[in-house]
Design a protein around this motif. Structure first.
Motif, PDB file in Angstrom:
ATOM      1  N   UNK A  15       0.806  -1.227   0.000  1.00 14.23           N
ATOM      2  CA  UNK A  15       0.000   0.000   0.000  1.00 14.23           C
ATOM      3  C   UNK A  15       0.838   1.276   0.000  1.00 14.23           C
ATOM      4  N   UNK A  16       2.148   1.117  -0.001  1.00  9.96           N
ATOM      5  CA  UNK A  16       3.004   2.297  -0.111  1.00  9.96           C
ATOM      6  C   UNK A  16       3.292   3.015   1.193  1.00  9.96           C
ATOM      7  N   UNK A  17       3.086   2.343   2.327  1.00 10.35           N
ATOM      8  CA  UNK A  17       3.444   2.952   3.609  1.00 10.35           C
ATOM      9  C   UNK A  17       4.953   2.779   3.806  1.00 10.35           C
ATOM     10  N   UNK A  18       5.643   3.864   4.198  1.00 11.89           N
ATOM     11  CA  UNK A  18       7.100   3.764   4.284  1.00 11.89           C
ATOM     12  C   UNK A  18       7.632   3.532   5.696  1.00 11.89           C
ATOM     13  N   UNK A  19       6.747   3.665   6.716  1.00 10.70           N
ATOM     14  CA  UNK A  19       7.199   3.488   8.099  1.00 10.70           C
ATOM     15  C   UNK A  19       6.148   2.749   8.923  1.00 10.70           C
ATOM     16  N   UNK A  20       6.542   1.623   9.489  1.00 14.32           N
ATOM     17  CA  UNK A  20       5.656   0.863  10.381  1.00 14.32           C
ATOM     18  C   UNK A  20       5.979   1.228  11.825  1.00 14.32           C
ATOM     19  N   UNK A  21       4.953   1.431  12.636  1.00  9.72           N
ATOM     20  CA  UNK A  21       5.158   1.678  14.069  1.00  9.72           C
ATOM     21  C   UNK A  21       4.558   0.498  14.817  1.00  9.72           C
ATOM     22  N   UNK A  22       5.424  -0.362  15.356  1.00 10.78           N
ATOM     23  CA  UNK A  22       4.996  -1.597  16.010  1.00 10.78           C
ATOM     24  C   UNK A  22       4.762  -1.353  17.496  1.00 10.78           C
ATOM     25  N   UNK A  23       3.508  -1.440  17.925  1.00 15.55           N
ATOM     26  CA  UNK A  23       3.137  -1.253  19.334  1.00 15.55           C
ATOM     27  C   UNK A  23       3.127  -2.622  20.016  1.00 15.55           C
ATOM     28  N   UNK A  24       4.265  -3.012  20.588  1.00 16.73           N
ATOM     29  CA  UNK A  24       4.394  -4.359  21.148  1.00 16.73           C
ATOM     30  C   UNK A  24       3.765  -4.459  22.533  1.00 16.73           C
TER      31      UNK A  24
END
Length: 441
Positions: free
Chosen positions: A181-190
């Protein structure tokens, strides 16, 4: 947060600045107060000892003794050492390399990871990134729901995690969806725990190996003081950290964690959470924080907030209106909204040089007044906002009733506005400088 520390440091500096000459004895007396102030602020004992030793060594050197203003020179040395203690300069996020880049948030339960994930997403979007929020805490359904709710409020996309999914599988699928989908940054809420345990660390290690995040950030509660420093050490040892985010920096904590976390762990403090609003996440600049602590203000942060809140084209249009005396109540309301975007008025005033903590405490600023003024102006018709002269008794009663205030409140606003416009006319007659030149950007 640093009010008490700032007061004590300023007290020590006043005594030093009052000396005609500085000797080893009076420097030691001043530094004794500085050391006590640091320890009372919950700064790590070894860090406080080291920084005082370094300050003393420099303060007894030629740069102070040969100075025309030795007291001020000592303050400059304290500023330098505080800055160095907190990390010298701002360390930003490293999001280069593989796309999408992943920022993995780790920390104990209750530290503010989920809220920080939303704030960080908003911050990155302002920087031109396309963030993707990823709920990875499958043990608490409320955590997934909370991040989805935050994403909706901030108009940020959220991966559709469910509690029956494996954390690593969520992260891997989010990477694939982000790329698609073209998202360049994932923010993983662990997921967090009430304390550091083997199961938590093993899960985080698995995610790190499977996703290879660009950044692993510990989210820690500043209110826990030196416990935050100890927690950072534990996470770094087992998971490996790239930086730290301290939340609740606007609370009553003494600030020792912010001052000593870099010196103890070797990991930079990258962001600080300064409130509950989605915009209350600030990049951490050691030199600016040292300046705030020493009562020198933080003009650069003030300017950055102004740049974010003020539209330059809008400011130019406003300048033309002011020159022609066409500044309406509608414009007044819009400018007030811009100021509100910058944050708490007290926080903004605290960034200005020369404003000490005692003055801030004594200021009685009722920020609800903004809400009342906005309600009054919104209760006016477009014609009334553009031409306040038509607002007579019956109109005032209607406006007061519509905004839930008294007629006296409406009169007070109109009086303030009228006085402001009289002042603008005086400026215009005397040759008002360009509004653009008066702004700090």
């Amino acid at each position: 947060m640093f009010d008490n520390l700032s007061d004590k440091l300023n007290s020590a500096f006043k005594k030093l600045k009052g000396r005609g000459t500085l000797t080893e004895k009076n420097i030691e007396e001043g530094l004794k107060q500085v050391r006590m102030a640091l320890l009372e602020a919950d700064v790590n004992y070894r860090v406080a000892k080291k920084v005082i030793s370094d300050i003393k060594e420099r303060a007894l050197g030629q740069e102070v003794m040969d100075s025309l203003t030795p007291g001020q020179q000592v303050i400059k040395i304290v500023f330098d050492e505080f800055t160095r203690m907190m990390g010298d300069s701002h360390k930003g996020l490293n999001l280069e390399g593989r796309k999408p880049a992943a920022v993995m948030l780790v920390g104990l339960q209750g530290s503010g990871k989920t809220t920080t994930a939303g704030k960080l997403g908003l911050y990155l979007r302002k920087k031109g990134k396309k963030p993707f929020l990823v709920p990875v805490d499958v043990y608490r359904p409320a955590a997934i729901d909370q991040l989805k709710k935050i994403g909706k409020q901030l108009d940020l996309p959220v991966f559709p995690s469910t509690t029956d999914m494996e954390p690593l599988a969520i992260c891997e699928q989010a990477v694939a969806m982000g790329r698609e989908k073209g998202y360049d940054t994932l923010i993983l809420d662990t997921a967090g725990r009430l304390h550091v345990d083997e199961a938590l660390m093993a899960e985080l290690q698995g995610i790190r190996k499977g996703v290879h995040p660009s950044e692993i950030l510990l989210v820690a509660d500043a209110m826990t003081g030196q416990d935050a420093v100890n927690i950072a050490g534990s996470f770094d040892e087992t998971v490996g950290l790239d930086g730290i985010v301290l939340t609740k920096m606007d609370g009553d904590a003494r600030g020792g964690a912010a001052l000593s976390i870099k010196a103890v762990t070797g990991k930079p403090l990258k962001f600080i959470g300064m409130g509950e609003k989605s915009t209350d996440l600030e990049p951490f600049h050691p030199e600016r924080m040292a300046s705030r602590i020493l009562g020198m203000g933080d003009t650069l942060s003030f300017i950055e907030k102004a740049q974010e809140a003020v539209d330059i084209k809008g400011a130019e249009a406003l300048e033309k209106k002011l020159r022609k005396n066409q500044f309406t109540l509608e414009d007044f309301r819009d400018q007030m909204a811009s100021v509100k975007k910058m944050g708490s008025i007290k926080d903004l005033i605290g960034m200005l040089p020369g404003v000490n903590t005692k003055q801030l405490k004594d200021m009685n600023i009722d920020e609800r007044e903004f809400v009342r003024i906005e309600a009054i102006i919104n209760s006016m018709t477009p014609d009334e906002r553009r031409n306040h002269g038509i607002i007579k008794s019956s109109r005032k009663k209607r406006i007061a009733k519509g905004s839930g205030v008294t007629v006296q409140d409406v009169n007070k606003l109109l009086k303030s506005y009228t006085q402001t416009m009289k002042m603008v006319k005086k400026f215009n007659k005397g040759g008002m400088r360009s509004l653009k030149n008066m702004l700090p950007f």
